[in-house]
Design an enzyme around this catalytic site. Structure first.
Site, PDB file in Angstrom:
ATOM      1  CG  ASP A 104      -1.866  -1.129   1.268  1.00 34.29           C
ATOM      2  OD1 ASP A 104      -2.160  -1.684   0.185  1.00 34.29           O
ATOM      3  OD2 ASP A 104      -2.333  -1.472   2.368  1.00 34.29           O
TER       4      ASP A 104
HETATM    5  N1  URA Z   1      -1.292  -5.983   3.682  1.00 35.83           N
HETATM    6  C1  URA Z   1      -1.777  -4.723   3.721  1.00 35.83           C
HETATM    7  O1  URA Z   1      -2.831  -4.464   4.278  1.00 35.83           O
HETATM    8  N2  URA Z   1      -1.047  -3.742   3.142  1.00 35.83           N
HETATM    9  C2  URA Z   1       0.125  -3.965   2.528  1.00 35.83           C
HETATM   10  O2  URA Z   1       0.752  -3.021   2.018  1.00 35.83           O
HETATM   11  C3  URA Z   1       0.625  -5.282   2.499  1.00 35.83           C
HETATM   12  C4  URA Z   1      -0.098  -6.274   3.080  1.00 35.83           C
END
Ligand code: URA
Length: 244
Positions: A104
């Site tokens: 993310d």
């Molecule tokens: N899970 C998430 O919620 N975000 C990420 O960036 C990676 C795994």
């Protein structure tokens, strides 16, 4: 596999195709010790090519480890927000690179960038059981009951059953620090998993993908090619046979 001399040189990322053609025409490129002024000349990957007197170390694919900072999109291109590819120093840029598995925008840590689609596919395929480890800071306390529920397999709000995940409490507090290991990569997976037990993720960092550990010497935003040893370990973990 034989390919055009200008294409082979430009594929290594440091020179554009037109710069390459200019150097070839100027007699600055040799193939197996002989000056070659024909950009369309077909050469094998095994030929010894020099550019401006420097040997070209040919690599069919590249594999880069980045320590991704927050605020950067984990995609190849975006018209508005900087992406992981925008952070690459010019010497490491190469056409066709993409992040193998997304983080993310606010997640930090290990990202593998490659132009090898098969390799990335194997790394991400849940059936290969490659564990992705993360450190996570939460907005409320954790108990061993949470760890047990994660080990059994969390059911997300939309009914999706997650594969069993390991959850270890590293720092027990009102905003605990934990380590989580998952073998799949669903959209916002970790945030959604903690959402089912009423915990919000306030910070998330990926530490490893299978045997590939984030290099502690890499500052946020920095990238380095993975080593032969790291590549071999990853290839072994994913039953990948082709070599660099
Ligand atoms: N899970 C998430 O919620 N975000 C990420 O960036 C990676 C795994």
């Amino acid at each position: 596999m034989a390919q055009r001399l200008d294409k082979l040189i430009a594929s290594q990322g440091t020179l554009s195709r037109s710069e390459t053609v200019r150097l070839i025409r100027a007699g600055k490129v040799t193939v197996d010790g002989v000056v070659c002024r024909d950009a369309a000349c077909k050469v094998e990957e095994t030929c010894a090519v020099t550019v401006n007197g420097e040997p070209l170390s040919y690599q069919r694919f590249v594999y880069l480890m980045m320590n991704k900072p927050a605020g950067i999109l984990c995609v190849s291109r975006d018209p508005k927000v900087p992406t992981v590819l925008d952070l690459l120093p010019p010497a490491l840029r190469r056409k066709g690179l993409f992040p193998a598995g997304r983080l993310d925008k606010d997640t930090v840590g290990l990202v593998l960038l490659t132009d090898d689609g098969d390799f990335a596919h194997r790394l991400l395929a849940p059936k290969n059981d490659i564990v992705k480890r993360y450190q996570v800071r939460l907005d409320g306390p954790l108990t061993e009951e949470h760890c047990r529920r994660f080990a059994e397999g969390i059911v997300l709000a939309d009914g999706t059953l997650c594969r069993p995940a390991t959850l270890k409490i590293l720092e027990d507090s009102e905003q605990p620090l934990a380590e989580i290991g998952i073998t799949e990569g669903r959209y916002h997976q970790i945030k959604r998993m903690f959402g089912t037990v009423d915990r919000g993720v306030v910070w998330l960092k990926r530490l490893s993908m299978g045997p590939l550990e984030l290099d502690p010497m890499l500052n946020e935003g920095e990238t380095r090619p993975i080593t032969e040893k790291e590549w071999a370990e990853l290839a072994k973990a994913t039953n990948f046979v082709q070599h660099i």
